[in-house]
Design a protein around this motif. Structure first.
Motif, PDB file in Angstrom:
ATOM      1  N   PRO A   1       1.657   9.214   7.377  1.00 52.95           N
ATOM      2  CA  PRO A   1       1.274   8.516   8.607  1.00 52.95           C
ATOM      3  C   PRO A   1      -0.213   8.153   8.678  1.00 52.95           C
ATOM      4  O   PRO A   1      -0.590   7.213   9.370  1.00 52.95           O
ATOM      5  CB  PRO A   1       1.639   9.499   9.725  1.00 52.95           C
ATOM      6  N   ALA A   2      -1.072   8.882   7.971  1.00 55.54           N
ATOM      7  CA  ALA A   2      -2.510   8.599   8.008  1.00 55.54           C
ATOM      8  C   ALA A   2      -2.938   7.553   6.972  1.00 55.54           C
ATOM      9  O   ALA A   2      -4.081   7.102   6.997  1.00 55.54           O
ATOM     10  CB  ALA A   2      -3.301   9.889   7.803  1.00 55.54           C
ATOM     11  N   ALA A   3      -2.048   7.177   6.061  1.00 56.96           N
ATOM     12  CA  ALA A   3      -2.386   6.138   5.082  1.00 56.96           C
ATOM     13  C   ALA A   3      -2.672   4.843   5.826  1.00 56.96           C
ATOM     14  O   ALA A   3      -2.067   4.569   6.866  1.00 56.96           O
ATOM     15  CB  ALA A   3      -1.233   5.954   4.095  1.00 56.96           C
ATOM     16  N   ARG A   4      -3.590   4.047   5.284  1.00 58.72           N
ATOM     17  CA  ARG A   4      -3.966   2.795   5.945  1.00 58.72           C
ATOM     18  C   ARG A   4      -3.516   1.616   5.083  1.00 58.72           C
ATOM     19  O   ARG A   4      -4.011   1.439   3.967  1.00 58.72           O
ATOM     20  CB  ARG A   4      -5.461   2.758   6.190  1.00 58.72           C
ATOM     21  N   LEU A   5      -2.590   0.848   5.628  1.00 64.49           N
ATOM     22  CA  LEU A   5      -2.069  -0.319   4.934  1.00 64.49           C
ATOM     23  C   LEU A   5      -2.507  -1.565   5.682  1.00 64.49           C
ATOM     24  O   LEU A   5      -2.301  -1.670   6.886  1.00 64.49           O
ATOM     25  CB  LEU A   5      -0.541  -0.275   4.851  1.00 64.49           C
TER      26      LEU A   5
ATOM     27  N   THR B   1      -8.064   7.240  -2.401  1.00 64.52           N
ATOM     28  CA  THR B   1      -7.943   5.988  -3.145  1.00 64.52           C
ATOM     29  C   THR B   1      -8.085   4.808  -2.207  1.00 64.52           C
ATOM     30  O   THR B   1      -7.413   4.743  -1.180  1.00 64.52           O
ATOM     31  CB  THR B   1      -6.579   5.933  -3.865  1.00 64.52           C
ATOM     32  N   ARG B   2      -8.957   3.877  -2.588  1.00 68.95           N
ATOM     33  CA  ARG B   2      -9.118   2.634  -1.833  1.00 68.95           C
ATOM     34  C   ARG B   2      -8.775   1.478  -2.758  1.00 68.95           C
ATOM     35  O   ARG B   2      -9.359   1.320  -3.822  1.00 68.95           O
ATOM     36  CB  ARG B   2     -10.537   2.475  -1.307  1.00 68.95           C
TER      37      ARG B   2
ATOM     38  N   GLU C   1      -1.913  10.580   2.017  1.00 64.59           N
ATOM     39  CA  GLU C   1      -2.681  10.619   3.254  1.00 64.59           C
ATOM     40  C   GLU C   1      -3.998   9.860   3.198  1.00 64.59           C
ATOM     41  O   GLU C   1      -4.384   9.195   4.149  1.00 64.59           O
ATOM     42  CB  GLU C   1      -2.954  12.086   3.611  1.00 64.59           C
ATOM     43  N   HIS C   2      -4.719   9.948   2.113  1.00 66.36           N
ATOM     44  CA  HIS C   2      -6.073   9.388   2.033  1.00 66.36           C
ATOM     45  C   HIS C   2      -6.112   8.076   1.275  1.00 66.36           C
ATOM     46  O   HIS C   2      -7.099   7.765   0.609  1.00 66.36           O
ATOM     47  CB  HIS C   2      -7.011  10.405   1.390  1.00 66.36           C
ATOM     48  N   VAL C   3      -5.063   7.299   1.382  1.00 70.21           N
ATOM     49  CA  VAL C   3      -4.944   6.039   0.652  1.00 70.21           C
ATOM     50  C   VAL C   3      -5.164   4.871   1.609  1.00 70.21           C
ATOM     51  O   VAL C   3      -4.657   4.873   2.731  1.00 70.21           O
ATOM     52  CB  VAL C   3      -3.553   5.929  -0.019  1.00 70.21           C
ATOM     53  N   GLU C   4      -5.910   3.886   1.128  1.00 71.00           N
ATOM     54  CA  GLU C   4      -6.116   2.638   1.866  1.00 71.00           C
ATOM     55  C   GLU C   4      -5.746   1.482   0.943  1.00 71.00           C
ATOM     56  O   GLU C   4      -6.228   1.404  -0.193  1.00 71.00           O
ATOM     57  CB  GLU C   4      -7.581   2.516   2.275  1.00 71.00           C
ATOM     58  N   ILE C   5      -4.866   0.607   1.411  1.00 74.06           N
ATOM     59  CA  ILE C   5      -4.420  -0.540   0.623  1.00 74.06           C
ATOM     60  C   ILE C   5      -4.746  -1.808   1.407  1.00 74.06           C
ATOM     61  O   ILE C   5      -4.348  -1.960   2.552  1.00 74.06           O
ATOM     62  CB  ILE C   5      -2.912  -0.462   0.318  1.00 74.06           C
ATOM     63  N   GLY C   6      -5.460  -2.732   0.763  1.00 80.14           N
ATOM     64  CA  GLY C   6      -5.920  -3.951   1.414  1.00 80.14           C
ATOM     65  C   GLY C   6      -4.819  -4.975   1.646  1.00 80.14           C
ATOM     66  O   GLY C   6      -3.725  -4.905   1.074  1.00 80.14           O
TER      67      GLY C   6
ATOM     68  N   MET D   1      -2.322   4.108   9.785  1.00 79.62           N
ATOM     69  CA  MET D   1      -2.481   2.870  10.504  1.00 79.62           C
ATOM     70  C   MET D   1      -1.938   1.752   9.622  1.00 79.62           C
ATOM     71  O   MET D   1      -2.262   1.675   8.444  1.00 79.62           O
ATOM     72  CB  MET D   1      -3.959   2.635  10.807  1.00 79.62           C
ATOM     73  N   HIS D   2      -1.117   0.928  10.184  1.00 76.30           N
ATOM     74  CA  HIS D   2      -0.501  -0.146   9.428  1.00 76.30           C
ATOM     75  C   HIS D   2      -0.797  -1.489  10.079  1.00 76.30           C
ATOM     76  O   HIS D   2      -0.731  -1.637  11.288  1.00 76.30           O
ATOM     77  CB  HIS D   2       1.003   0.065   9.325  1.00 76.30           C
ATOM     78  N   GLY D   3      -1.105  -2.484   9.236  1.00 78.41           N
ATOM     79  CA  GLY D   3      -1.371  -3.834   9.716  1.00 78.41           C
ATOM     80  C   GLY D   3      -0.084  -4.572  10.052  1.00 78.41           C
ATOM     81  O   GLY D   3       0.995  -3.992  10.124  1.00 78.41           O
ATOM     82  N   THR D   4      -0.174  -5.892  10.221  1.00 78.18           N
ATOM     83  CA  THR D   4       0.983  -6.698  10.580  1.00 78.18           C
ATOM     84  C   THR D   4       1.667  -7.257   9.345  1.00 78.18           C
ATOM     85  O   THR D   4       1.066  -7.408   8.290  1.00 78.18           O
ATOM     86  CB  THR D   4       0.552  -7.869  11.477  1.00 78.18           C
ATOM     87  N   GLY D   5       2.946  -7.555   9.470  1.00 74.91           N
ATOM     88  CA  GLY D   5       3.692  -8.169   8.384  1.00 74.91           C
ATOM     89  C   GLY D   5       3.956  -7.259   7.208  1.00 74.91           C
ATOM     90  O   GLY D   5       4.177  -7.721   6.095  1.00 74.91           O
ATOM     91  N   ILE D   6       3.949  -5.963   7.421  1.00 69.39           N
ATOM     92  CA  ILE D   6       4.174  -5.002   6.338  1.00 69.39           C
ATOM     93  C   ILE D   6       5.666  -4.886   6.076  1.00 69.39           C
ATOM     94  O   ILE D   6       6.470  -4.815   7.004  1.00 69.39           O
ATOM     95  CB  ILE D   6       3.578  -3.628   6.690  1.00 69.39           C
TER      96      ILE D   6
END
Length: 124
Positions: free
Chosen positions: A16-20, A54-55, A34-39, A1-6
């Motif tokens: 594809p499962a990484a969360r940005l 990793t968060r 896969e299991h990475v989340e970046i704020g 899942m990806h946020g806006t302005g990336i």
């Protein structure tokens, strides 16, 4: 899942499962697992590898050639599900290694907020 302005360089590899979060940038040849989340508002430089569970919080800057969230450099590590948690507004300079925790401890490596982590530092 990806946020806006990336902004992701065309050579970066992101599972594809990484969360940005929003307004995250990822440099050339970086790999995000896969299991990475970046704020939000974080930047990942070129040639960075981020893996494991990793968060990473908001407004972090990770410079080139760092290895984040890989397995511990500990002979007792046997594949247990451990994590790395990084707070907010950290600067992680070139060639740093921040590894997952170990089951013999709390299972989590934690880095707080507002740190300046200089080149070649190892945190585990």
């Amino acid at each position: 899942m990806h946020g806006t302005g990336i902004v992701i360089h065309s050579t970066a590899v992101i599972h594809p499962a990484a969360r940005l979060g929003s307004r995250v940038s990822v440099g050339a040849y970086s790999v995000i697992g896969e299991h990475v989340e970046i704020g939000d508002d974080s930047s990942v430089g070129p040639h960075v590898v981020i893996g494991g569970h990793t968060r990473i919080g908001r407004e972090n800057r990770i410079f080139q050639f760092s290895s984040i969230g890989e397995i511990p450099q500990d002979k007792k590590y046997a594949g247990e599900p451990t994590r790395l948690e990084i707070g907010e507004r950290n600067t992680i300079r070139e060639f740093c290694t921040l590894n997952l925790g170990t089951a013999q401890d709390s299972g989590v490596t934690r880095v707080g907020s507002d740190n300046w982590i200089m080149a070649y530092v190892h945190i585990a």
